[in-house]
Enzyme design. Sequence first.
Site, PDB file in Angstrom:
ATOM      1  N   TRP A 140      42.736  43.242  35.459  1.00  0.00           N
ATOM      2  CA  TRP A 140      42.135  41.913  35.610  1.00  0.00           C
ATOM      3  C   TRP A 140      41.252  41.650  34.387  1.00  0.00           C
ATOM      4  O   TRP A 140      40.441  42.489  34.004  1.00  0.00           O
ATOM      5  CB  TRP A 140      41.314  41.896  36.891  1.00  0.00           C
ATOM      6  CG  TRP A 140      40.660  40.584  37.201  1.00  0.00           C
ATOM      7  CD1 TRP A 140      41.220  39.342  37.164  1.00  0.00           C
ATOM      8  CD2 TRP A 140      39.297  40.398  37.620  1.00  0.00           C
ATOM      9  NE1 TRP A 140      40.305  38.406  37.540  1.00  0.00           N
ATOM     10  CE2 TRP A 140      39.116  39.015  37.819  1.00  0.00           C
ATOM     11  CE3 TRP A 140      38.230  41.262  37.848  1.00  0.00           C
ATOM     12  CZ2 TRP A 140      37.901  38.478  38.240  1.00  0.00           C
ATOM     13  CZ3 TRP A 140      37.029  40.732  38.266  1.00  0.00           C
ATOM     14  CH2 TRP A 140      36.859  39.350  38.455  1.00  0.00           C
ATOM     15  N   ASP A 221      38.041  48.718  43.025  1.00  0.00           N
ATOM     16  CA  ASP A 221      37.961  47.274  43.134  1.00  0.00           C
ATOM     17  C   ASP A 221      38.928  46.861  44.237  1.00  0.00           C
ATOM     18  O   ASP A 221      40.140  47.007  44.096  1.00  0.00           O
ATOM     19  CB  ASP A 221      38.348  46.628  41.798  1.00  0.00           C
ATOM     20  CG  ASP A 221      38.267  45.103  41.853  1.00  0.00           C
ATOM     21  OD1 ASP A 221      38.049  44.556  42.954  1.00  0.00           O
ATOM     22  OD2 ASP A 221      38.427  44.466  40.793  1.00  0.00           O
ATOM     23  N   LYS A 257      40.015  36.373  48.908  1.00  0.00           N
ATOM     24  CA  LYS A 257      41.440  36.198  49.208  1.00  0.00           C
ATOM     25  C   LYS A 257      41.737  36.460  50.676  1.00  0.00           C
ATOM     26  O   LYS A 257      42.391  35.658  51.323  1.00  0.00           O
ATOM     27  CB  LYS A 257      42.293  37.146  48.362  1.00  0.00           C
ATOM     28  CG  LYS A 257      41.750  37.472  47.004  1.00  0.00           C
ATOM     29  CD  LYS A 257      42.139  36.465  45.960  1.00  0.00           C
ATOM     30  CE  LYS A 257      41.324  36.726  44.705  1.00  0.00           C
ATOM     31  NZ  LYS A 257      41.872  36.194  43.516  1.00  0.00           N
TER      32      LYS A 257
HETATM   33  N1  KET Z   1      38.984  41.990  41.253  1.00  0.00           N
HETATM   34  C1  KET Z   1      40.254  41.625  41.006  1.00  0.00           C
HETATM   35  C2  KET Z   1      41.262  42.663  40.712  1.00  0.00           C
HETATM   36  C3  KET Z   1      40.571  40.274  41.014  1.00  0.00           C
HETATM   37  O1  KET Z   1      41.829  39.940  40.769  1.00  0.00           O
HETATM   38  C4  KET Z   1      39.597  39.296  41.274  1.00  0.00           C
HETATM   39  C5  KET Z   1      39.924  37.863  41.215  1.00  0.00           C
HETATM   40  C6  KET Z   1      38.297  39.762  41.553  1.00  0.00           C
HETATM   41  C7  KET Z   1      38.033  41.110  41.539  1.00  0.00           C
HETATM   42  C8  KET Z   1      37.122  38.868  41.855  1.00  0.00           C
HETATM   43  O2  KET Z   1      37.290  37.862  42.710  1.00  0.00           O
HETATM   44  P1  KET Z   1      36.014  37.199  43.426  1.00  0.00           P
HETATM   45  O3  KET Z   1      36.396  35.782  43.564  1.00  0.00           O
HETATM   46  O4  KET Z   1      34.826  37.425  42.546  1.00  0.00           O
HETATM   47  O5  KET Z   1      35.880  37.926  44.714  1.00  0.00           O
HETATM   48  N2  KET Z   1      40.967  37.415  40.676  1.00  0.00           N
HETATM   49  C9  KET Z   1      41.477  36.060  40.612  1.00  0.00           C
HETATM   50  C10 KET Z   1      40.476  34.995  40.354  1.00  0.00           C
HETATM   51  C11 KET Z   1      39.650  35.187  39.133  1.00  0.00           C
HETATM   52  O6  KET Z   1      40.170  35.523  38.065  1.00  0.00           O
HETATM   53  O7  KET Z   1      38.431  34.981  39.250  1.00  0.00           O
HETATM   54  C12 KET Z   1      42.642  36.008  39.615  1.00  0.00           C
HETATM   55  O8  KET Z   1      42.959  37.026  38.972  1.00  0.00           O
HETATM   56  O9  KET Z   1      43.285  34.953  39.527  1.00  0.00           O
END
Ligand code: KET
Length: 411
Positions: A140, A221, A257
């Site tokens: 990510w 994560d 998610k």
């Molecule tokens: N870890 C991973 C692996 C991840 O894909 C995301 C979000 C997050 C943590 C953090 O998400 P949060 O909303 O802070 O709980 N991924 C998606 C959104 C982004 O990039 O913020 C994405 O990869 O599209």
Amino acid sequence: MNSQHPDGSVFSNIVRAPEDPILGVTVAYNKDTSPIKLNLGVGAYRTEEGKPLVLNVVRRAEQLLVNDPSRVKEYLPIVGLAEFNKLSAKLIFGADSPAIQENRVATVQGLSGTGSLRIGAEFLARHYYQHTIYIPVPTWGNHPKIFTIAGLSVKTYRYYDPETRGLDFKGLLEDLGAAPTGAIVLLHACAHNPTGVDPTLEQWEQIRQLMRSKGLLPFFDSAYQGFASGSLDADAQSVRMFVADGGECLAAQSYAKNMGLYGERVGALSIVCKAADVASRVESQLKLVIRPMYSNPPIHGASIVATILKDSDMYNEWTLELKAMADRIISMRQLLFDTLRDRGTPGDWSHIIKQIGMFTFTGLNTEQVAFMTKEYHIYMTSDGRISMAGLSSRTVPHLADAIHAAVTRIP
Ligand code: KET
């Protein structure tokens, strides 16, 4: 007028920063006026109608909360809502986890997955003897930024093999085997982003043995628990293997998610320790990380999660809705695969149905992605990742047309 700032602005020399590689895709999408535009950039679930989804169980929990006159808007403690923290640890480590029963887990509420990762990173930079963290290639896009800014030094380990479109297990073991004692290792608990490739349970076991033998510190994560398989327990297996051996680890959880609480920013950081008194000292230091950053976390999202997790009826409803989201994503994989096969699109597309979680790592290159955006108004990250959760039966043919044109016209 100031002679050092001829145009009168002290900020006039600021250079424009690039858009974020993932969230910037949504910015570009919003500017597009085409009626056929499709956003497969950010990992956000959409219904078969292409609409954002608020889970029914979340609506129910919110109703209960607003109808409860005893609820107030006082500050939460620095570590967040106690009930939420307890239930979050249970969710990821399992209700029967000895680490929880022995009070060896320090859990704090965080600003979703990102904020929880950041708290963990800052804590490690201040209190852990090794400042090197290994992250997979690819990973990510926010990972290297979060860890670097927190003061850790980021190194990488091999993870994905573009040839096989699978795990480079040999490379992974070699790189972690060569890491210095005590190094931190970032592991995606399940549904690896962006590749959709996870180790098997046997491979996880080998990773665990190697890491424990070298004293490497696992930092999980967990942004997709329940989204990979549809089962919350199955998707936490990797984490639970590491906790079962009695060793230490960190885990950052996100409810963005799996509960669809993206904008509520609700998550948790847990640090599993070897003894209760250590966990309690760790928690006291986590408070010193949090207090000067944002003082204490928001109350609403954590209250929704706690309301659902503590009530068996609501919990069950959640698991059904979660499973339905996971199943819809899996059905989109099959539909896209079948559609490309029917079109006779050159190439082996079986990775679309083999990969796990929210994303397909298509193998499309930057030029092909740019072509699809320009000619077909399909928005995705430039590494060729598409969010399967953004697709519907209605939009799959359009995507298949675009992929077909891209791979036949652009090498
Ligand atoms: N870890 C991973 C692996 C991840 O894909 C995301 C979000 C997050 C943590 C953090 O998400 P949060 O909303 O802070 O709980 N991924 C998606 C959104 C982004 O990039 O913020 C994405 O990869 O599209």
